[in-house]
Design an enzyme around this catalytic site. Structure first.
Site, PDB file in Angstrom:
ATOM      1  N   HIS A 149       0.812  -1.227   0.000  1.00  0.00           N
ATOM      2  CA  HIS A 149       0.000   0.000   0.000  1.00  0.00           C
ATOM      3  C   HIS A 149       0.846   1.279   0.000  1.00  0.00           C
ATOM      4  O   HIS A 149       0.365   2.342   0.398  1.00  0.00           O
ATOM      5  CB  HIS A 149      -0.956  -0.008   1.197  1.00  0.00           C
ATOM      6  CG  HIS A 149      -0.283   0.048   2.541  1.00  0.00           C
ATOM      7  ND1 HIS A 149      -0.804  -0.549   3.658  1.00  0.00           N
ATOM      8  CD2 HIS A 149       0.871   0.624   2.954  1.00  0.00           C
ATOM      9  CE1 HIS A 149      -0.005  -0.328   4.695  1.00  0.00           C
ATOM     10  NE2 HIS A 149       1.018   0.378   4.291  1.00  0.00           N
ATOM     11  N   HIS A 165      -2.477   4.384   9.748  1.00  0.00           N
ATOM     12  CA  HIS A 165      -1.149   4.864  10.148  1.00  0.00           C
ATOM     13  C   HIS A 165      -1.302   6.146  10.957  1.00  0.00           C
ATOM     14  O   HIS A 165      -0.891   7.226  10.521  1.00  0.00           O
ATOM     15  CB  HIS A 165      -0.287   5.120   8.915  1.00  0.00           C
ATOM     16  CG  HIS A 165      -0.079   3.937   8.020  1.00  0.00           C
ATOM     17  ND1 HIS A 165      -1.060   3.443   7.188  1.00  0.00           N
ATOM     18  CD2 HIS A 165       1.002   3.140   7.824  1.00  0.00           C
ATOM     19  CE1 HIS A 165      -0.583   2.408   6.518  1.00  0.00           C
ATOM     20  NE2 HIS A 165       0.652   2.203   6.888  1.00  0.00           N
ATOM     21  N   GLU A 225       3.378  -5.640   8.835  1.00  0.00           N
ATOM     22  CA  GLU A 225       2.087  -5.411   8.157  1.00  0.00           C
ATOM     23  C   GLU A 225       1.593  -6.684   7.461  1.00  0.00           C
ATOM     24  O   GLU A 225       0.393  -6.851   7.230  1.00  0.00           O
ATOM     25  CB  GLU A 225       2.222  -4.284   7.118  1.00  0.00           C
ATOM     26  CG  GLU A 225       2.378  -2.906   7.736  1.00  0.00           C
ATOM     27  CD  GLU A 225       2.497  -1.779   6.702  1.00  0.00           C
ATOM     28  OE1 GLU A 225       2.350  -0.613   7.099  1.00  0.00           O
ATOM     29  OE2 GLU A 225       2.756  -2.051   5.510  1.00  0.00           O
ATOM     30  N   HIS A 265       9.891  -4.032   4.548  1.00  0.00           N
ATOM     31  CA  HIS A 265      10.345  -2.639   4.610  1.00  0.00           C
ATOM     32  C   HIS A 265      10.583  -2.218   6.048  1.00  0.00           C
ATOM     33  O   HIS A 265       9.956  -2.722   6.967  1.00  0.00           O
ATOM     34  CB  HIS A 265       9.418  -1.669   3.883  1.00  0.00           C
ATOM     35  CG  HIS A 265       7.997  -1.527   4.367  1.00  0.00           C
ATOM     36  ND1 HIS A 265       7.114  -2.566   4.524  1.00  0.00           N
ATOM     37  CD2 HIS A 265       7.292  -0.409   4.700  1.00  0.00           C
ATOM     38  CE1 HIS A 265       5.929  -2.100   4.905  1.00  0.00           C
ATOM     39  NE2 HIS A 265       6.010  -0.804   5.037  1.00  0.00           N
TER      40      HIS A 265
HETATM   41  C1  DHB Z   1       6.196   3.498   3.104  1.00  0.00           C
HETATM   42  C2  DHB Z   1       5.563   2.279   3.231  1.00  0.00           C
HETATM   43  C3  DHB Z   1       4.479   2.121   4.093  1.00  0.00           C
HETATM   44  O1  DHB Z   1       3.843   0.938   4.290  1.00  0.00           O
HETATM   45  C4  DHB Z   1       4.006   3.208   4.795  1.00  0.00           C
HETATM   46  O2  DHB Z   1       2.919   3.026   5.543  1.00  0.00           O
HETATM   47  C5  DHB Z   1       4.643   4.448   4.696  1.00  0.00           C
HETATM   48  C6  DHB Z   1       5.750   4.592   3.838  1.00  0.00           C
HETATM   49  C7  DHB Z   1       7.358   3.677   2.181  1.00  0.00           C
HETATM   50  O3  DHB Z   1       7.841   2.690   1.601  1.00  0.00           O
HETATM   51  O4  DHB Z   1       7.809   4.809   1.978  1.00  0.00           O
HETATM   52 FE    FE Z   2       2.252   1.027   5.858  1.00  0.00          FE
END
Ligand code: DHB
Ligand code: FE
Length: 284
Positions: free
Chosen positions: A12, A59, A240, A193
């Site tokens: 997302h 978030h 997540e 991530h």
């Molecule tokens: C990013 C990824 C996410 O899942 C998020 O909530 C905010 C930023 C990113 O990769 O920049």
């Molecule tokens: Fe996220």
């Protein structure tokens, strides 16, 4: 009776939303990401569901440290795009399905899962970016959406096992709703991530692809993976991915039916700080 016909899994990344909204989808950096969703957009047009049950995480847009529901179901008639600091995304409002959402809340809570019922909530990139990736830029989203928010931002997050069991309860709930509705369930977020600290920028392609393999073929065992493995292998925001197990737990094979068909699988790095993963599974 209502039935779940397919599950969709997708990252997302908020920068994807910005790329769409600012007309940058053909830029060399973004083009390979959007190419991976061409099949999906066509498939959505040809297989328009009556309702999408969309599992995502907020978030700190609708919730904050003042209130942290582990599982929250949106029962409202409408949800507005959240202002995440740059104004709300220029996307359609999300129309809910209060009758089905209330029924699912009743069924799942009586089935021993504690849900928070939310009658007013703005929805952030966790929900709107998956809709944009799958539906493009329509003037209205193709069907009502039931937002289902999971806390994966502030520890303690729910275990993969609990998420998988919850998916089974959601299937039972949908199948006991007395209307002929075609329902898709989406699991969003991920893949690997990490946005902060010394390991910021971490991506683990091997682990991500193994997660996709196991999500398709052995979700029960995958659901037993502990949080520490997500954090170690997929980074702090990789957690997540437990949300994908909710959608997978709602598929027919988990209730002793035939295995779903893999209609589409896509994986790409980079997209902002995130590995993008995407699957479409269809129940036969
Ligand atoms: C990013 C990824 C996410 O899942 C998020 O909530 C905010 C930023 C990113 O990769 O920049
Ligand atoms: Fe996220």
């Amino acid at each position: 009776m209502a039935r779940i016909t397919a599950s969709v899994f997708t990252s997302h990344v908020p920068a994807i939303g910005a790329a769409i909204d600012l007309g940058k989808t053909a830029d060399p950096y973004w083009q390979p990401v959007f190419k991976g969703y061409e099949f999906s957009k066509q498939w959505m047009k040809e297989n328009r569901p009556d309702v999408i049950f969309l599992v995502y995480n907020d978030h700190a847009s609708a919730f904050s440290l003042e209130m942290i529901p582990t599982f929250a179901i949106g029962t409202a008639a409408q949800f507005n795009p959240a202002d995440e600091g740059w104004g709300p995304r220029p996307v359609p409002v999300v129309i809910g399905h209060p009758e089905l959402a209330s029924h699912i809340a009743q069924s799942v809570i009586q089935d021993d899962f504690d849900l928070t019922i939310v009658n007013r909530m703005d929805v952030d990139h966790g929900l709107t970016v998956p809709l944009s990736l799958m539906c493009g830029q329509p003037s209205a989203w193709p069907c009502p959406v039931i937002p289902f928010a999971v806390n994966v931002v502030q520890y303690p997050a729910p275990s993969g096992r609990r998420c998988f069991q919850l998916g089974k309860a959601i299937r039972r709930a949908v199948e006991s709703f007395d209307a002929d509705l075609n329902v898709q369930i989406w699991g969003t977020g991920g893949m690997s991530h990490q946005l902060q600290g010394p390991r910021a920028g971490l991506i683990n392609k091997e682990w991500d692809n193994r997660f996709l393999d196991r999500l398709v073929s052995d979700p029960e065992a995958l659901s037993l993976v502990p949080h520490i493995e997500y954090v170690r292998e997929a980074g702090s925001e990789g957690i997540e991915l437990v949300m994908w197990l909710i959608a997978r737990g709602a598929m027919r094979d988990v209730a002793r039916g035939p295995a779903p068909r893999v209609l589409h699988r896509f994986y790409h790095v980079p997209a902002s700080n995130t590995a993008v993963g995407h699957l479409i599974l269809e129940d036969s």
